[in-house]
Design an enzyme around this catalytic site. Sequence first.
Site, mmCIF file in Angstrom:
data_model
loop_
_atom_site.group_PDB
_atom_site.id
_atom_site.type_symbol
_atom_site.label_atom_id
_atom_site.label_comp_id
_atom_site.label_asym_id
_atom_site.label_seq_id
_atom_site.Cartn_x
_atom_site.Cartn_y
_atom_site.Cartn_z
ATOM 1 N N SER A 211 0.837 -1.257 0.123
ATOM 2 C CA SER A 211 -0.022 0.040 0.045
ATOM 3 C C SER A 211 0.864 1.228 -0.049
ATOM 4 C CB SER A 211 -1.035 -0.199 1.013
ATOM 5 O OG SER A 211 -1.992 1.045 1.169
ATOM 6 N N ASP A 437 -8.074 -4.526 -7.108
ATOM 7 C CA ASP A 437 -7.663 -3.690 -5.762
ATOM 8 C C ASP A 437 -8.192 -2.248 -6.085
ATOM 9 O OD1 ASP A 437 -6.551 -2.660 -3.601
ATOM 10 O OD2 ASP A 437 -4.518 -3.092 -4.291
ATOM 11 N N HIS A 466 -6.340 -6.255 -0.952
ATOM 12 C CA HIS A 466 -5.188 -5.209 -0.961
ATOM 13 C C HIS A 466 -4.144 -5.552 -0.299
ATOM 14 C CE1 HIS A 466 -3.639 -1.232 -0.748
ATOM 15 N NE2 HIS A 466 -3.819 -1.002 0.709
#
Length: 541
Positions: A211, A437, A466
Amino acid sequence: MRKVIALLSAAAAVAALGGVASAAEPDTATLEDTGQGKLVWSSCNDTATPALQCAMLDVPADYADPHGRKIKIKVNRLPATAAKDQQQGPILLNPGGPGDSGLWMPAYISGQLPKDVASTYDWIGFDPRGTNGSDPHVVCDAHYFDGERPDYQVSRGTSKEWLKKAAGYAADCAADWSWLLPHMTTVDNARDMDSIRRALGVPKINFYGGSWGTSLGSTYGQLFPRHVRRMVLDSIVGPTISWYDHNILQDKEHQRRFDAFAAWTAKADAVYHLGTDAAAVKQAYDKVEDALRTTPADAAPAPGKIGPAEFEDTFYGGGYNFLRWPRMATVLSAYLTQHDTRPLAIAYNKYAAPGADDGTFPAYNAAQCTENAWPRDWEFWKKDQAKVNATAPFYTYNNMWYNAACMFWPYQGNPAGRLKITGKGLPPVLLFQATEDAATPYEGGLAMHDALPGSKLVVQTGGSFHEILFHGNACLDDTFTAYLRDGSLPQGNGSIARTCAPEADPTATYITPPPTLTSKAATAPTPLSPTDPEAVHGVLR
């Protein structure tokens, strides 16, 4: 508001403090002495992982003044156990955020790997500056997320409340933390990583980030390419997109994931009784939200009530992790078919209830608001976001108000945008990206692959987690393991080096509340641990 305007007038002066580095700065310009302290390791007293060691590292608050004011970074380490000649050095770990703690990662991620690989690395977790166990832990408004908050939907007439709330938050942050906030950018955190490297006494580090951690890793690689040995980026933030535009991509992808949830729930009408088509499930969702506008539900054990804003927060996490879908469908079913709010209270406490303070929200704003020149005009936001909401109503206004403090944030150190990523001097980087995602859309993985010459991109076609590693997908996890073992990379031709299949959809199950929850507002379970299958890591809003 007057307080915010006064702060904004000082923004240009604050920007000169050096919180955002020039893209042209080479790592050869970095002096060996950056003012970092020493790592003095002691036991973390972790009964589950007795070998885990902890330390606090002094680093400069402002790297332009390395011998000035210091802050502390909390670091932990799971030392390598392989023979010295087989050890491969430290691997720094970051789960995203911005601002999420990485202290849980050494034990967890090393435990997902074969022992012959895990034992060769020193696994290093850390809390980003200003967050969690690092010192100071920045708090701007400890009650900012307390329920019941204003309705997210602009059609409900709450925009003035939200603007006042967002402006107040920016002012509160600046009033107490003006000495640190301009120095909590991704670049500053990347410099902290290099301070950790220096304190460890090694010439190179390995890195895994997911991320926002992919932005952190690529930034580190741009600043210090000669200090990178291996790097893995999982669920990737595009290297050039503005944070404002990134949020719009998120809105569109979260709508797709909500549509997928509705379709999945409709197929399980025999379980949830919400209708046999996706439109009926969406109507059920809207019906519950409307009911909560009239009669908010008890949020116990979290304080306050669950109104429409808290309800939306409970559901958006399904776009990050579809293992939440059975619980989400149960919430709707229980409310509409049995007038039972217990599953809603449980889900809210697991997924969305605030902690003791505003958590990593100061770090989130300090990075994202500072790294771009955000639109400052509410009229622009209102018109632009209305266009997005017309096709992506599930998440647009939720996401807009979460980021609204950037309209008022007094520090914008780099109007040109984030650090430019070129990959010059980096070894081959291994990239992982799922096509569905919602938090870091697929375009980001493709853009990072283009920006990093020699990188290899692994795509999970149809995948939607994710952060896609460590969910039991052998195709993905074995590729990661091979790279850490000896640097092996997938050899597929073209822009995608390897394609992996998605995980199967979860089984439709009605999750009955525990029998001890006898009242409709009974005490709900504690929030999920980072290692729970329903947990979400790296929540990039």
